[in-house]
Design a protein around this motif. Sequence first.
Motif, PDB file in Angstrom:
ATOM      1  N   ALA A   1     -42.013  78.914  25.514  1.00 12.13           N
ATOM      2  CA  ALA A   1     -41.018  79.989  25.559  1.00 12.13           C
ATOM      3  C   ALA A   1     -40.154  79.779  26.801  1.00 12.13           C
ATOM      4  O   ALA A   1     -40.377  78.843  27.574  1.00 12.13           O
ATOM      5  N   ALA A   2     -39.208  80.669  26.984  1.00 15.01           N
ATOM      6  CA  ALA A   2     -38.340  80.613  28.164  1.00 15.01           C
ATOM      7  C   ALA A   2     -38.951  81.444  29.286  1.00 15.01           C
ATOM      8  O   ALA A   2     -39.039  82.665  29.178  1.00 15.01           O
ATOM      9  N   PRO A   3     -39.395  80.819  30.360  1.00 18.64           N
ATOM     10  CA  PRO A   3     -39.974  81.586  31.464  1.00 18.64           C
ATOM     11  C   PRO A   3     -38.900  82.233  32.330  1.00 18.64           C
ATOM     12  O   PRO A   3     -37.803  81.697  32.485  1.00 18.64           O
ATOM     13  N   SER A   4     -39.234  83.376  32.870  1.00 15.89           N
ATOM     14  CA  SER A   4     -38.336  84.039  33.819  1.00 15.89           C
ATOM     15  C   SER A   4     -38.460  83.375  35.182  1.00 15.89           C
ATOM     16  O   SER A   4     -39.376  82.578  35.429  1.00 15.89           O
ATOM     17  N   LEU A   5     -37.562  83.728  36.086  1.00 14.47           N
ATOM     18  CA  LEU A   5     -37.638  83.217  37.451  1.00 14.47           C
ATOM     19  C   LEU A   5     -38.938  83.652  38.109  1.00 14.47           C
ATOM     20  O   LEU A   5     -39.576  82.881  38.835  1.00 14.47           O
ATOM     21  N   ALA A   6     -39.368  84.891  37.830  1.00 12.13           N
ATOM     22  CA  ALA A   6     -40.608  85.402  38.421  1.00 12.13           C
ATOM     23  C   ALA A   6     -41.808  84.583  37.969  1.00 12.13           C
ATOM     24  O   ALA A   6     -42.725  84.308  38.763  1.00 12.13           O
ATOM     25  N   SER A   7     -41.832  84.171  36.711  1.00  7.22           N
ATOM     26  CA  SER A   7     -42.944  83.359  36.210  1.00  7.22           C
ATOM     27  C   SER A   7     -42.906  81.951  36.793  1.00  7.22           C
ATOM     28  O   SER A   7     -43.952  81.355  37.079  1.00  7.22           O
ATOM     29  N   LEU A   8     -41.701  81.409  36.971  1.00  6.71           N
ATOM     30  CA  LEU A   8     -41.572  80.101  37.629  1.00  6.71           C
ATOM     31  C   LEU A   8     -42.148  80.157  39.039  1.00  6.71           C
ATOM     32  O   LEU A   8     -42.903  79.270  39.458  1.00  6.71           O
ATOM     33  N   GLN A   9     -41.802  81.201  39.749  1.00  2.51           N
ATOM     34  CA  GLN A   9     -42.258  81.328  41.135  1.00  2.51           C
ATOM     35  C   GLN A   9     -43.759  81.567  41.201  1.00  2.51           C
ATOM     36  O   GLN A   9     -44.439  81.051  42.102  1.00  2.51           O
ATOM     37  N   ALA A  10     -44.292  82.329  40.231  1.00  6.02           N
ATOM     38  CA  ALA A  10     -45.740  82.579  40.203  1.00  6.02           C
ATOM     39  C   ALA A  10     -46.500  81.294  39.906  1.00  6.02           C
ATOM     40  O   ALA A  10     -47.546  81.023  40.503  1.00  6.02           O
ATOM     41  N   ALA A  11     -45.986  80.491  38.970  1.00  3.91           N
ATOM     42  CA  ALA A  11     -46.637  79.226  38.627  1.00  3.91           C
ATOM     43  C   ALA A  11     -46.570  78.238  39.789  1.00  3.91           C
ATOM     44  O   ALA A  11     -47.484  77.430  39.990  1.00  3.91           O
ATOM     45  N   ALA A  12     -45.491  78.305  40.562  1.00  2.77           N
ATOM     46  CA  ALA A  12     -45.330  77.390  41.696  1.00  2.77           C
ATOM     47  C   ALA A  12     -46.217  77.777  42.873  1.00  2.77           C
ATOM     48  O   ALA A  12     -46.653  76.910  43.638  1.00  2.77           O
ATOM     49  N   ASN A  13     -46.491  79.068  42.984  1.00  9.75           N
ATOM     50  CA  ASN A  13     -47.321  79.554  44.099  1.00  9.75           C
ATOM     51  C   ASN A  13     -48.259  80.657  43.601  1.00  9.75           C
ATOM     52  O   ASN A  13     -48.027  81.849  43.852  1.00  9.75           O
TER      53      ASN A  13
END
Length: 334
Positions: free
Chosen positions: A285-297
């Motif tokens: 699916a299309a991740p939000s910016l918040a999910s990108l940041q959570a996955a990164a940290n």
Amino acid sequence: MKKIIWSVLVGLMSLALLAAAAGYWAVEQVNTYGHTSLILDNSKELDVKPGTTVRQVVRQLAKDGVLSEDWRFKGLLWLHPEMANIRAGLYELTPGETLLSLLDQLHEGKVKNFSLTLVEGQTIAQWQAQLAHQPHLRFQPGAFTRVMAKEHASGRPEGRFFPDTYHYSAGQSADEILTQSYLKMQQELEQAWAQRDKSLPLKTPYDLLTLASIVEKETGQATERGWVAAVFVNRLRKGMRLQTDPTVIYGMGERYRGNITKRDLREKTPYNTYRINGLPPTPIAAPSLASLQAAANPAKVSYLYFVSRNDGSHVFSNTLKEHNRAVNKFQRNQ
């Protein structure tokens, strides 16, 4: 002779005064006409085709009962000759608007803008259906792959476009919007990857994008994203399968009808993380910016399991025993 000359001068002055008064009256009439509100109860679209003149526009509006056309319109163009130059496009007329403000819109090309929201957590298939029915937007199938090819990118488009609200004018191509979306996602992904926790068991930015898409599908709670991401990262580190239902659903495709059976969980698709090791081959699916940041940290927690409370939130557990107790309480009502 002096009396005659004086009489002529008085007569000329009177005529000049009358002419000035008439001119003043005419200008006032023209200005009043220009500032008169259009006759509208609701907003109305005005489609100005290429080559249409301002006189044709006013004539059509008069025919539609939006305004009255009389000699004062010619006077208005005489006072504002620049208003004769108008631009084609779709405009919106609103109640309370005046003829002068309309002419200013047409002259400046202030066309009507539309908004399009590509929602996070949705798939390319869902976005395609939305784009195909978006008003006044030109959309052709294959737009996502076409944009990626233009940007010299390969692979599946899933997850590669940024969910956000975009604006466009009538007749604009969906490819232009999707190009903005694609470049925005690449920018945010690059930044998230650069700022990631370097100990993550992820090899590429694409792995991060895939993980973020799973986080996006698993929770809508902002406070939980970091914990959900941590669960999956902890599992990857331990060599445990992710066992996340959204990947199963994605692998089922159009066969999914709202329920997952035991048979579905046993089916070995490329996306069934109950059967495969590691991440699925692409985002789901299309991740939000918040999910990108959570996955990164991800959060610094040791959780390995979580289960829904059925209210949008989850119970997180460190051990399988704790997890089973939570499952019995919230899913089996035991």
